[in-house]
Write an enzyme that holds these catalytic residues in place. Sequence first.
Site, PDB file in Angstrom:
ATOM      1  CB  ILE A  64     -13.499  14.823  -7.827  1.00 50.93           C
ATOM      2  CG1 ILE A  64     -15.011  14.895  -7.682  1.00 50.93           C
ATOM      3  CG2 ILE A  64     -12.824  16.046  -7.215  1.00 50.93           C
ATOM      4  CD1 ILE A  64     -15.495  14.942  -6.233  1.00 50.93           C
ATOM      5  CD  GLU A  65     -17.580  13.953 -11.237  1.00 49.10           C
ATOM      6  OE1 GLU A  65     -16.609  14.738 -11.047  1.00 49.10           O
ATOM      7  OE2 GLU A  65     -18.762  14.345 -11.261  1.00 49.10           O
ATOM      8  CE  LYS A  86     -13.862  20.806  -5.134  1.00 52.38           C
ATOM      9  NZ  LYS A  86     -14.342  21.088  -6.499  1.00 52.38           N
ATOM     10  CE1 TYR A 113       0.508   0.259   4.539  1.00 55.64           C
ATOM     11  CE2 TYR A 113      -0.433  -1.927   4.287  1.00 55.64           C
ATOM     12  CZ  TYR A 113       0.254  -0.987   5.040  1.00 55.64           C
ATOM     13  OH  TYR A 113       0.671  -1.309   6.307  1.00 55.64           O
TER      14      TYR A 113
END
Length: 119
Positions: A73-74, A99, A54
């Site tokens: 943001i998509e 956001k 990670y």
Amino acid sequence: MSEVAIEVRGLELRGFHGALEEELREGQRFVFDVTLVAHDAGVRSDQLADTVDYTAVVARIREISDGRRFNLIEALAATIADDLLQRFPVSRVRVRVRKPEVKLDAPAEFTAATVERNR
């Protein structure tokens, strides 16, 4: 074979994404929630080499967010999901970009976009 969900939740990065001039100029905080589904993923071996690291996932998210400005943001979430699915030995990826400093006409905790990809 076992299915393992590897998660990074609440990863906060500063970014210069958005459709407004102010967002691009001043930047803001974005919060990432990522789930990667892998098979076996070190369950039996207990070795980092047999799973998804990670720290490498976080590094890729940072590189993508820092390397390009996104209006939506998509689009940011989709780019990250596609990249992680391509780079890591996983069968499924879910990326949510929040956001929290969104400016709306009414109070809101955050806005978000979530993208899921399958191999």
